[in-house]
Design a protein around this motif. Structure first.
Motif, PDB file in Angstrom:
ATOM      1  N   THR A 204       0.831  -1.200   0.000  1.00 22.76           N
ATOM      2  CA  THR A 204       0.000   0.000   0.000  1.00 22.76           C
ATOM      3  C   THR A 204       0.866   1.250   0.000  1.00 22.76           C
ATOM      4  N   GLU A 205       1.941   1.234   0.791  1.00 19.16           N
ATOM      5  CA  GLU A 205       2.828   2.387   0.863  1.00 19.16           C
ATOM      6  C   GLU A 205       3.528   2.624  -0.470  1.00 19.16           C
ATOM      7  N   GLU A 206       3.980   1.549  -1.120  1.00 23.96           N
ATOM      8  CA  GLU A 206       4.656   1.694  -2.409  1.00 23.96           C
ATOM      9  C   GLU A 206       3.712   2.219  -3.481  1.00 23.96           C
ATOM     10  N   LEU A 207       2.482   1.748  -3.467  1.00 21.68           N
ATOM     11  CA  LEU A 207       1.512   2.235  -4.438  1.00 21.68           C
ATOM     12  C   LEU A 207       1.184   3.700  -4.196  1.00 21.68           C
ATOM     13  N   ALA A 208       1.078   4.091  -2.919  1.00 23.81           N
ATOM     14  CA  ALA A 208       0.791   5.482  -2.591  1.00 23.81           C
ATOM     15  C   ALA A 208       1.897   6.396  -3.102  1.00 23.81           C
ATOM     16  N   LYS A 209       3.147   5.961  -2.940  1.00 24.29           N
ATOM     17  CA  LYS A 209       4.268   6.771  -3.411  1.00 24.29           C
ATOM     18  C   LYS A 209       4.300   6.856  -4.931  1.00 24.29           C
ATOM     19  N   ALA A 210       3.718   5.858  -5.592  1.00 27.21           N
ATOM     20  CA  ALA A 210       3.712   5.870  -7.053  1.00 27.21           C
ATOM     21  C   ALA A 210       2.813   6.962  -7.618  1.00 27.21           C
ATOM     22  N   VAL A 211       1.804   7.359  -6.850  1.00 29.17           N
ATOM     23  CA  VAL A 211       0.865   8.371  -7.352  1.00 29.17           C
ATOM     24  C   VAL A 211       1.015   9.710  -6.650  1.00 29.17           C
ATOM     25  N   SER A 212       1.747   9.758  -5.538  1.00 30.45           N
ATOM     26  CA  SER A 212       1.916  11.013  -4.813  1.00 30.45           C
ATOM     27  C   SER A 212       3.232  10.997  -4.052  1.00 30.45           C
ATOM     28  N   THR A 213       3.968  12.090  -4.142  1.00 33.05           N
ATOM     29  CA  THR A 213       5.252  12.199  -3.450  1.00 33.05           C
ATOM     30  C   THR A 213       5.116  12.947  -2.132  1.00 33.05           C
ATOM     31  N   THR A 214       3.884  13.278  -1.753  1.00 28.79           N
ATOM     32  CA  THR A 214       3.674  14.023  -0.516  1.00 28.79           C
ATOM     33  C   THR A 214       2.745  13.263   0.422  1.00 28.79           C
ATOM     34  N   THR A 215       2.791  13.652   1.690  1.00 24.91           N
ATOM     35  CA  THR A 215       1.950  13.065   2.735  1.00 24.91           C
ATOM     36  C   THR A 215       1.170  14.179   3.416  1.00 24.91           C
ATOM     37  N   GLU A 216      -0.060  13.903   3.760  1.00 22.49           N
ATOM     38  CA  GLU A 216      -0.912  14.903   4.405  1.00 22.49           C
ATOM     39  C   GLU A 216      -0.661  14.936   5.910  1.00 22.49           C
ATOM     40  N   VAL A 217      -0.503  16.138   6.458  1.00 16.82           N
ATOM     41  CA  VAL A 217      -0.365  16.341   7.896  1.00 16.82           C
ATOM     42  C   VAL A 217      -1.470  17.296   8.341  1.00 16.82           C
ATOM     43  N   ARG A 218      -2.188  16.885   9.392  1.00 15.19           N
ATOM     44  CA  ARG A 218      -3.266  17.718   9.940  1.00 15.19           C
ATOM     45  C   ARG A 218      -2.989  17.998  11.410  1.00 15.19           C
ATOM     46  N   TRP A 219      -3.374  19.178  11.867  1.00 14.20           N
ATOM     47  CA  TRP A 219      -3.259  19.521  13.284  1.00 14.20           C
ATOM     48  C   TRP A 219      -4.102  20.757  13.580  1.00 14.20           C
ATOM     49  N   THR A 220      -4.277  21.029  14.864  1.00  9.31           N
ATOM     50  CA  THR A 220      -5.022  22.208  15.305  1.00  9.31           C
ATOM     51  C   THR A 220      -4.050  23.188  15.942  1.00  9.31           C
ATOM     52  N   GLY A 221      -4.098  24.440  15.485  1.00  6.13           N
ATOM     53  CA  GLY A 221      -3.197  25.459  16.003  1.00  6.13           C
ATOM     54  C   GLY A 221      -3.617  25.959  17.376  1.00  6.13           C
ATOM     55  N   ARG A 255      -1.143  11.354   7.594  1.00  7.73           N
ATOM     56  CA  ARG A 255      -2.038  10.454   6.850  1.00  7.73           C
ATOM     57  C   ARG A 255      -1.548  10.242   5.422  1.00  7.73           C
ATOM     58  N   ARG A 256      -1.144   8.979   5.125  1.00  9.07           N
ATOM     59  CA  ARG A 256      -0.834   8.615   3.749  1.00  9.07           C
ATOM     60  C   ARG A 256      -2.135   8.226   3.032  1.00  9.07           C
ATOM     61  N   PRO A 257      -2.152   8.315   1.718  1.00  7.39           N
ATOM     62  CA  PRO A 257      -3.367   7.922   0.980  1.00  7.39           C
ATOM     63  C   PRO A 257      -3.731   6.469   1.261  1.00  7.39           C
ATOM     64  N   SER A 258      -5.017   6.195   1.414  1.00 11.14           N
ATOM     65  CA  SER A 258      -5.476   4.813   1.577  1.00 11.14           C
ATOM     66  C   SER A 258      -5.337   4.081   0.257  1.00 11.14           C
ATOM     67  N   LEU A 259      -5.478   2.761   0.308  1.00  7.21           N
ATOM     68  CA  LEU A 259      -5.425   1.985  -0.926  1.00  7.21           C
ATOM     69  C   LEU A 259      -6.547   2.398  -1.866  1.00  7.21           C
ATOM     70  N   GLU A 260      -7.710   2.712  -1.298  1.00  2.94           N
ATOM     71  CA  GLU A 260      -8.834   3.128  -2.142  1.00  2.94           C
ATOM     72  C   GLU A 260      -8.502   4.420  -2.883  1.00  2.94           C
ATOM     73  N   GLU A 261      -7.942   5.403  -2.183  1.00  2.06           N
ATOM     74  CA  GLU A 261      -7.581   6.663  -2.825  1.00  2.06           C
ATOM     75  C   GLU A 261      -6.518   6.447  -3.893  1.00  2.06           C
ATOM     76  N   THR A 262      -5.516   5.614  -3.575  1.00  2.00           N
ATOM     77  CA  THR A 262      -4.448   5.327  -4.533  1.00  2.00           C
ATOM     78  C   THR A 262      -5.001   4.620  -5.757  1.00  2.00           C
ATOM     79  N   TYR A 263      -5.860   3.635  -5.529  1.00  2.00           N
ATOM     80  CA  TYR A 263      -6.459   2.875  -6.631  1.00  2.00           C
ATOM     81  C   TYR A 263      -7.233   3.800  -7.569  1.00  2.00           C
TER      82      TYR A 263
END
Length: 273
Positions: A204-221, A255-263
């Motif tokens: 799943t991680e390898e497939l996610a990297k194949a479609v996106s080189t970035t990772t989402e980070v969320r937080w509250t200021g 949060r890395r993309p899920s398999l569904e998002e990558t697919y």
């Protein structure tokens, strides 16, 4: 595989390792069923080379067939047989079957041994399908859409069974499914078919990297504002965020993309990888 002038499977180069749970995904018409049937020896290919357990399925004998198990998407034979009688009867055709009582315990059907097959629930019927598929102690198990129509509880029980067969019995499993959460949960690696070609394969991680080189980070200021950014190096970003805040970061999520998002991204690429 060619039908007339149309190639339905072509340029497919795939290796599945012993002990894996491998998921083969793709939209309807992608070539999944054709590919699986070639691997099972149920369909003759038009060209190419295939080796399953060291043998070409096109010329395989009964000894090879006893080493594989097949659980098809829908099977409704033997409706009036009682569960235990059916398992005991079919066990006679294998050189070294699993003990029928042990098998019923393994798949959770011991209490249904005296029940007619036609009276089983959908989830129980699917468990019987698996029981018959693994009766001969196969080294390789083909599962085609195994949890179609299952309720959440039955799906969870089936997932636990598949993982136990793989973990405790060393069974290699090739899974086809449209349930992407199921594939992400069960599979060691995933291959994606599109237009008869394997467009991506990996974890799943390898497939996610194949479609996106970035990772989402969320937080509250500190002021309660929600933040969301996409960064190439989430570890460094979170480290800097902690240093800046000099303390805990509320609602921090990487949060890395899920398999569904990558697919979905992969199958909509105009020029797939």
């Amino acid at each position: 595989m060619r039908y007339g002038q149309r190639d339905v499977v072509h340029g497919l180069d795939l290796t599945i390792e012993r002990g894996e749970i491998f998921a083969l995904l793709g939209p309807n018409g992608a070539g999944k069923t054709t590919t699986i049937e070639i691997l099972e020896g149920l369909r003759l290919r038009s060209a190419g080379r295939v080796s399953v357990l060291g043998t070409d399925p096109a010329g395989a004998d009964d000894a090879w067939r006893s080493r594989i198990g097949i659980v098809v998407q829908s099977w409704r034979d033997h409706p009036k047989w009682r569960v235990g009688e059916l398992v005991r009867h079919l066990a006679r055709y294998y050189p070294d079957p699993i003990d029928p009582q042990e098998l019923l315990d393994l798949v959770g059907l011991a209490d249904q041994a005296h029940q007619e097959v036609q009276k089983l629930s959908g989830g129980q019927r699917r468990r019987l399908d698996v029981a018959l598929g693994i009766l001969g102690r196969p080294e390789l198990l083909f599962l085609d859409e195994p949890t179609t129509g299952f309720d959440p509880e039955a799906r969870l029980a089936f997932h636990e069974l598949a993982q136990r067969l793989n973990r405790d019995h060393g069974m290699t499993i090739l899974l086809t499914t449209h349930d992407l959460a199921e594939a992400e949960k069960l599979a060691t690696r995933t291959g994606i078919l599109l237009g008869g070609r394997l467009v991506a394969c990996g974890t799943t991680e390898e497939l996610a990297k194949a479609v996106s080189t970035t990772t989402e980070v969320r937080w509250t200021g500190p002021d309660g504002t929600a933040h969301r950014v996409h960064v190439p190096d989430p570890s460094k970003f979170v480290y800097d965020l902690h240093r800046t805040a000099d303390g805990p970061i509320p609602d921090l999520e990487v949060r890395r993309p899920s398999l569904e998002e990558t697919y979905l991204r992969l199958i909509h690429l105009e020029d797939p990888l």
